[in-house]
Design an enzyme around this catalytic site. Structure first.
Site, PDB file in Angstrom:
ATOM      1  N   ASP A 214     -37.676 -82.639 -29.758  1.00 31.96           N
ATOM      2  CA  ASP A 214     -37.029 -83.934 -29.879  1.00 31.96           C
ATOM      3  C   ASP A 214     -36.732 -84.508 -28.493  1.00 31.96           C
ATOM      4  O   ASP A 214     -36.294 -83.792 -27.583  1.00 31.96           O
ATOM      5  CB  ASP A 214     -35.721 -83.754 -30.661  1.00 31.96           C
ATOM      6  CG  ASP A 214     -35.032 -85.056 -30.976  1.00 31.96           C
ATOM      7  OD1 ASP A 214     -35.632 -85.880 -31.685  1.00 31.96           O
ATOM      8  OD2 ASP A 214     -33.890 -85.245 -30.511  1.00 31.96           O
ATOM      9  N   GLU A 266     -46.336 -65.430 -24.684  1.00 30.14           N
ATOM     10  CA  GLU A 266     -45.984 -64.025 -24.883  1.00 30.14           C
ATOM     11  C   GLU A 266     -46.232 -63.590 -26.325  1.00 30.14           C
ATOM     12  O   GLU A 266     -46.226 -62.391 -26.628  1.00 30.14           O
ATOM     13  CB  GLU A 266     -44.500 -63.796 -24.559  1.00 30.14           C
ATOM     14  CG  GLU A 266     -44.106 -64.092 -23.113  1.00 30.14           C
ATOM     15  CD  GLU A 266     -42.587 -64.062 -22.930  1.00 30.14           C
ATOM     16  OE1 GLU A 266     -41.879 -63.708 -23.907  1.00 30.14           O
ATOM     17  OE2 GLU A 266     -42.125 -64.416 -21.831  1.00 30.14           O
TER      18      GLU A 266
END
Length: 551
Positions: A214, A266
């Protein structure tokens, strides 16, 4: 030539989905659910996570690849959940963390990926950090996580109306680019950056496939907090390479997203970041999707483009070129929870500014023309290379609720502008599932947190499923054909067309949208795949109609 209806293909098989490792996000169709308005399982009139889980088969039948959930975190709901007080939990009105885990598991079983909203520009004023900042006083480490100043430093206005600064009892002022209950964080503070890295990992560990970010363009502010004398949103202001609004799209924001990209990498399974960035021109937006930053960015210039062949040609060409320059897909969108639904927006006079909400006393859109153009715009969008977002209910052709009583409105934009702007409630109304059920089947009690307009009965899912020519069946057919012809992974080549007629080729599919006042002819021998409305009796394409064909 085969004369089409809007629903030609009746195969109910959902489109194939990309396998892991195939960069699914480059071509994905992602469906936005606004949780409080999608489906209510508890009967309180507010949609919730179990309600979404119970309706996931609708998304499978429709043929989308992923679902994006607007915020469901604990919040005082000053801005419908975009004021977060705890980023690692679920607000009781939406369910529990266990409900979130069940939703993720149920989506995974159905081959759907899940993206969640992340709100990093600001917290709620009820967040423990902000409470600590108020308690600690001026000059404290706690206040340094936000943007406090001893005096009001500039003339900035909130995007919701009124000043962007509020004074606290000890005399200091804090910045909130939105509601006063949404204080902006200080993204120059290392604790803020560390906190959000940890929040990312919390949800990635639970299995989410990505984050819609956002106000992605707002995290970093110009260091001198200079005055700004133009409209607040950059798409409506004089934003250029040499004039940047001091509160938006600062170059240093990209360091944040490079850091976040490393966190996502990751994890296995192509997790993604999606930017909600109201940024212009296209080249500035493309910076957010460079190879080491985000994966997608909403194309709001496309959403805002006028319904003319020239405007559509220009924005599509610019968007594809800007994103190709950084090796990113273009991400198309026509509606979301912040703008007028396109079935109403396109019923307004061409070229008129997009209003921030429509009330009963305002000029009303033409509902028939709006839906006709919306269907054509949808087929045009879904034929374009890249990824696309659908907003819940647009597959039903839902319009904006333009006659909602003012006393029912809850958007802080309505309150902060003293009603001058009606706000976003009209596009957030609970969607209809069953025409003859209380609340149109939204929940067991029939209650709805916002009132639904009577027109929703005729547009309910059970009135459209299996009905040839319905908007719902048009969407289903278009999504299946899009996947079958691999349009998302295709290449757009413009074709020669008449004035007011947009034509292009994407792989094996020829696309024509007629914006002109007179019918347009298809190439000889065209085999119709789908059309947003029936063709004329002589096989020509009427005004405000899009056709896909093989030639």
């Amino acid at each position: 030539m085969i004369l089409p209806t809007s629903f030609i293909d009746r195969d109910s098989t959902a489109p194939p989905r990309a396998e892991p490792g195939q960069q699914w996000w480059r071509t994905a169709i992602i469906y936005q659910t606004y949780p409080r308005s999608f489906a209510d399982s508890g009967g309180d009139g507010i949609g919730d996570l179990p309600g979404i889980t119970a309706r996931l088969d609708h998304l499978v039948e429709l043929g989308v690849d992923a679902v994006w959930l607007s915020p469901f975190y604990p919040s005082p709901q000053a801005d419908a959940g975009y004021d977060v007080s705890d980023y690692r939990d679920v607000d009781p009105i939406f369910g529990s963390l266990d409900d979130a885990d069940k939703l993720l598991a149920a989506a995974r079983e159905r081959g759907l990926r899940v993206i969640v909203d992340l709100v990093p520009n600001h917290t709620s004023s009820e967040h423990p950090w902000f409470k600590a900042a108020l308690a600690a006083g001026p000059g404290s480490p706690e206040r340094s996580r936000y943007i406090f100043r001893p005096e009001k430093p500039n003339n900035w206005q909130s995007t919701f109306g009124g000043p962007a600064w509020t004074q606290v009892p000890d005399g200091e002022w804090y910045l909130h680019l939105f509601d006063a209950g949404q204080p902006d964080l200080n993204w120059d503070h290392p604790e803020v950056r560390a906190e959000f890295r940890d929040i990312l990992r919390f949800w990635l560990d639970r299995g989410v496939d990505g984050f819609r970010v956002d106000v992605a363009h707002g995290l970093i502010k110009q260091a001198d907090l200079a005055d700004w004398h133009y409209p607040v949103e950059p798409l409506t202001g004089p934003a250029t390479e040499s004039i940047r609004p001091p509160m938006w799209d600062q170059d240093a924001v990209h360091d944040v997203y490079r850091d976040w990209r490393r966190v996502l990498e990751e994890y296995p399974g192509e997790r993604i970041l999606v930017a909600e960035a109201w940024v212009a021109p296209s080249e500035r937006l493309a910076a957010y999707v460079r190879p080491d930053e985000m994966h997608q960015a909403f194309n709001f210039e496309y959403l805002e483009a006028a319904w003319t062949a020239a405007a559509q040609h220009e924005v599509i060409t610019r968007s594809l070129a800007a994103n190709a320059a950084v090796g990113a897909p273009t991400t198309w969108v026509l509606s979301n929870h912040d703008v007028l639904r396109h079935a109403s927006r396109l019923g307004l006079p061409i070229g008129s500014p997009r209003p921030r909400g429509i009330g009963a006393d305002d000029p009303q859109p033409d509902p028939v023309l709006g839906l006709r153009r919306a269907r054509a715009a949808t087929l045009l969008m879904l034929a374009l290379p890249g990824s696309a977002y659908l907003y819940q209910g647009e597959e039903l052709g839902l319009p904006e609720h333009t006659t909602m009583p003012d006393e029912a409105r809850q958007d802080p934009m309505f309150r902060r502008t003293q009603g001058e702007q009606k706000g976003r409630d009209g596009c957030r109304v609970p969607i209809p599932w069953e025409a003859d059920a209380p609340g149109y089947g939204f929940g067991p009690s029939g209650a709805t947190w916002l009132p639904q307009p009577p027109v929703f009965a005729a547009l309910a899912l059970d009135r459209q499923r299996g009905v040839q020519g319905s908007t719902y069946e048009m969407y289903r057919s278009a999504l299946r054909l899009r996947a079958q012809h691999q349009l998302g992974a295709g290449t757009l080549t413009w074709a020669d067309g008449l004035d007011g007629v947009l034509t292009f080729q994407n792989g094996s599919v020829f696309v024509l949208t007629n914006f002109a006042d007179t019918p347009a002819a298809l190439p000889p021998g065209a085999r119709i795949l789908i059309s947003s409305e029936p063709l004329d009796s002589d096989g020509k394409v009427p005004t405000d109609v899009t056709v896909w064909a093989e030639v």
